[in-house]
Every structure is written in structure tokens, then in C-alpha cells.
Design a protein around this motif. Structure first.
Motif, PDB file in Angstrom:
ATOM      1  N   UNK A   1       0.837  -1.191   0.000  1.00 11.71           N
ATOM      2  CA  UNK A   1       0.000   0.000   0.000  1.00 11.71           C
ATOM      3  C   UNK A   1       0.878   1.250   0.000  1.00 11.71           C
ATOM      4  N   UNK A   2       1.798   1.310   0.953  1.00  7.22           N
ATOM      5  CA  UNK A   2       2.666   2.484   1.064  1.00  7.22           C
ATOM      6  C   UNK A   2       3.888   2.131   1.902  1.00  7.22           C
ATOM      7  N   UNK A   3       4.996   2.805   1.607  1.00  4.24           N
ATOM      8  CA  UNK A   3       6.204   2.642   2.396  1.00  4.24           C
ATOM      9  C   UNK A   3       6.815   4.003   2.654  1.00  4.24           C
ATOM     10  N   UNK A   4       7.586   4.074   3.747  1.00 10.48           N
ATOM     11  CA  UNK A   4       8.239   5.326   4.116  1.00 10.48           C
ATOM     12  C   UNK A   4       9.631   5.005   4.649  1.00 10.48           C
ATOM     13  N   UNK A   5      10.610   5.775   4.200  1.00 11.92           N
ATOM     14  CA  UNK A   5      11.979   5.580   4.666  1.00 11.92           C
ATOM     15  C   UNK A   5      12.189   6.276   6.011  1.00 11.92           C
ATOM     16  N   UNK A   6      13.341   6.018   6.625  1.00 12.10           N
ATOM     17  CA  UNK A   6      13.644   6.661   7.909  1.00 12.10           C
ATOM     18  C   UNK A   6      13.605   8.178   7.742  1.00 12.10           C
TER      19      UNK A   6
ATOM     20  N   UNK B   1      -3.539   3.052  -6.607  1.00 11.77           N
ATOM     21  CA  UNK B   1      -4.949   3.055  -6.241  1.00 11.77           C
ATOM     22  C   UNK B   1      -5.252   3.856  -4.973  1.00 11.77           C
ATOM     23  N   UNK B   2      -4.233   4.200  -4.179  1.00  6.64           N
ATOM     24  CA  UNK B   2      -4.483   4.950  -2.942  1.00  6.64           C
ATOM     25  C   UNK B   2      -3.891   6.353  -2.974  1.00  6.64           C
ATOM     26  N   UNK B   3      -3.183   6.691  -4.035  1.00  2.56           N
ATOM     27  CA  UNK B   3      -2.568   8.022  -4.117  1.00  2.56           C
ATOM     28  C   UNK B   3      -3.635   9.109  -4.022  1.00  2.56           C
TER      29      UNK B   3
ATOM     30  N   UNK C   1      -4.648   8.160   0.750  1.00  2.35           N
ATOM     31  CA  UNK C   1      -3.945   7.629   1.918  1.00  2.35           C
ATOM     32  C   UNK C   1      -2.651   8.411   2.140  1.00  2.35           C
ATOM     33  N   UNK C   2      -2.279   8.550   3.415  1.00  2.00           N
ATOM     34  CA  UNK C   2      -1.025   9.198   3.769  1.00  2.00           C
ATOM     35  C   UNK C   2      -0.302   8.363   4.813  1.00  2.00           C
ATOM     36  N   UNK C   3       0.941   7.992   4.505  1.00  2.00           N
ATOM     37  CA  UNK C   3       1.763   7.273   5.453  1.00  2.00           C
ATOM     38  C   UNK C   3       2.692   8.264   6.143  1.00  2.00           C
ATOM     39  N   UNK C   4       2.889   8.058   7.444  1.00  2.00           N
ATOM     40  CA  UNK C   4       3.804   8.910   8.197  1.00  2.00           C
ATOM     41  C   UNK C   4       4.423   8.065   9.315  1.00  2.00           C
ATOM     42  N   UNK C   5       5.422   8.614   9.964  1.00  2.00           N
ATOM     43  CA  UNK C   5       6.069   7.879  11.049  1.00  2.00           C
ATOM     44  C   UNK C   5       6.570   8.842  12.100  1.00  2.00           C
ATOM     45  N   UNK C   6       6.662   8.335  13.318  1.00  5.15           N
ATOM     46  CA  UNK C   6       7.255   9.066  14.433  1.00  5.15           C
ATOM     47  C   UNK C   6       8.408   8.204  14.928  1.00  5.15           C
ATOM     48  N   UNK C   7       9.615   8.575  14.556  1.00  6.38           N
ATOM     49  CA  UNK C   7      10.772   7.751  14.892  1.00  6.38           C
ATOM     50  C   UNK C   7      11.002   7.673  16.395  1.00  6.38           C
TER      51      UNK C   7
ATOM     52  N   UNK D   1      -1.009   5.109   9.063  1.00  7.76           N
ATOM     53  CA  UNK D   1      -1.607   5.172   7.736  1.00  7.76           C
ATOM     54  C   UNK D   1      -2.956   5.868   7.881  1.00  7.76           C
ATOM     55  N   UNK D   2      -3.021   7.100   7.411  1.00 10.86           N
ATOM     56  CA  UNK D   2      -4.280   7.843   7.403  1.00 10.86           C
ATOM     57  C   UNK D   2      -4.999   7.517   6.100  1.00 10.86           C
ATOM     58  N   UNK D   3      -6.190   6.966   6.219  1.00  8.50           N
ATOM     59  CA  UNK D   3      -6.956   6.540   5.053  1.00  8.50           C
ATOM     60  C   UNK D   3      -8.223   7.378   4.958  1.00  8.50           C
ATOM     61  N   UNK D   4      -8.338   8.146   3.898  1.00  6.98           N
ATOM     62  CA  UNK D   4      -9.506   8.993   3.648  1.00  6.98           C
ATOM     63  C   UNK D   4     -10.225   8.531   2.388  1.00  6.98           C
ATOM     64  N   UNK D   5     -11.453   8.987   2.241  1.00  9.01           N
ATOM     65  CA  UNK D   5     -12.257   8.660   1.053  1.00  9.01           C
ATOM     66  C   UNK D   5     -12.237   7.159   0.777  1.00  9.01           C
ATOM     67  N   UNK D   6     -12.464   6.389   1.805  1.00  9.66           N
ATOM     68  CA  UNK D   6     -12.373   4.932   1.683  1.00  9.66           C
ATOM     69  C   UNK D   6     -13.424   4.382   0.737  1.00  9.66           C
ATOM     70  N   UNK D   7     -13.041   3.338   0.017  1.00  2.61           N
ATOM     71  CA  UNK D   7     -13.913   2.681  -0.955  1.00  2.61           C
ATOM     72  C   UNK D   7     -14.075   1.214  -0.560  1.00  2.61           C
TER      73      UNK D   7
END
Length: 120
Positions: free
Chosen positions: A47-52, A61-63, A66-72, A79-85
Motif C-alpha cells: 500500500x505504502x512505504x516510508x523511509x527513515x 490506487x491509494x494516491x 492515503x497518507x503514510x507517516x512515522x514518528x521515529x 496510515x491515514x486513510x480517507x475517502x475509503x472505498x
């Protein structure tokens, strides 16, 4: 060392959900983190990946939804998912490359999965 995912549930089309996944244990560092999903009867997909450093990539399909984020500091990926289908319905798994204390190489870990159901 483990990954614990949470935040799944039942939501109506057009709704939102936020998934969280926290890493715990004797972790020295975390490299890439990500979310995958497995729809009913289908194979698991990225679905999504995020580097350090915060660079991200998404499946087409999620661009924009969806928004991926991280708190190191919290060793957590979101994973924030909006406008879900309805086609977003799946078991969502978090994934991360973890470096444990005393180890010299990263190991890939999977969380236990959390079910997201999009239905009216």
C-alpha cells in the motif's frame, strides 16, 4: 521484538480510518516501514512505504487518499486513510526493517494484521 498494529474497523464508503503500528523490544534502529494489505481471496500487496528520512511511495490506487507517516521517537508508523472505498476492504499489515541491539543486520518483521471493512 514485535510490531503491533491497531486502528482497523468498519467504516462507510467515503469515511476515514487511521491505522497505527508500534515497534517494541530491544530495537536499535528502524529503516523502512510500510503497510501492505490482503483483500479477501487475493494476494498481499504493498500500500505504502516510508523511509527513515520520510520519503514515501504509494500504490496508484491509494494516491491522494492515503497518507503514510512515522514518528521515529515512538517507533510508530501510521496510515491515514480517507475517502475509503469498498475495494479498500482488506487485512492491513504493517512491515518494518528492524535492527536489534547486538545485531549487525536489519531483519524484516510483520505485524499481526488489522481488518478494515468498508461497507454501507
Amino acid at each position: 521484538v514485535q510490531l503491533q498494529a491497531s486502528g482497523g474497523g468498519l467504516v462507510q464508503p467515503g469515511g476515514s480510518l487511521r491505522l497505527s503500528c508500534a515497534a517494541s523490544g530491544r530495537i536499535l534502529n528502524i529503516n523502512d516501514m510500510g503497510w501492505y494489505r490482503q483483500p479477501p481471496g487475493k494476494q498481499r500487496e504493498l500500500v505504502a512505504r516510508i523511509t527513515w528520512g520520510g520519503f514515501t511511495n504509494y500504490v496508484d490506487s491509494v494516491k491522494g487518499r492515503f497518507t503514510i507517516s512515522r514518528d521515529n521517537s515512538k517507533k510508530t508508523v501510521y496510515l491515514q486513510m480517507n475517502s475509503l472505498k469498498p475495494e479498500d476492504t482488506a487485512v492491513y499489515y504493517c512491515n518494518a526493517d528492524l535492527l536489534e541491539f547486538g545485531s549487525s543486520s536489519y531483519v524484516n518483521y510483520w505485524g499481526q494484521g488489522t481488518l478494515v471493512t468498508v461497507s454501507s
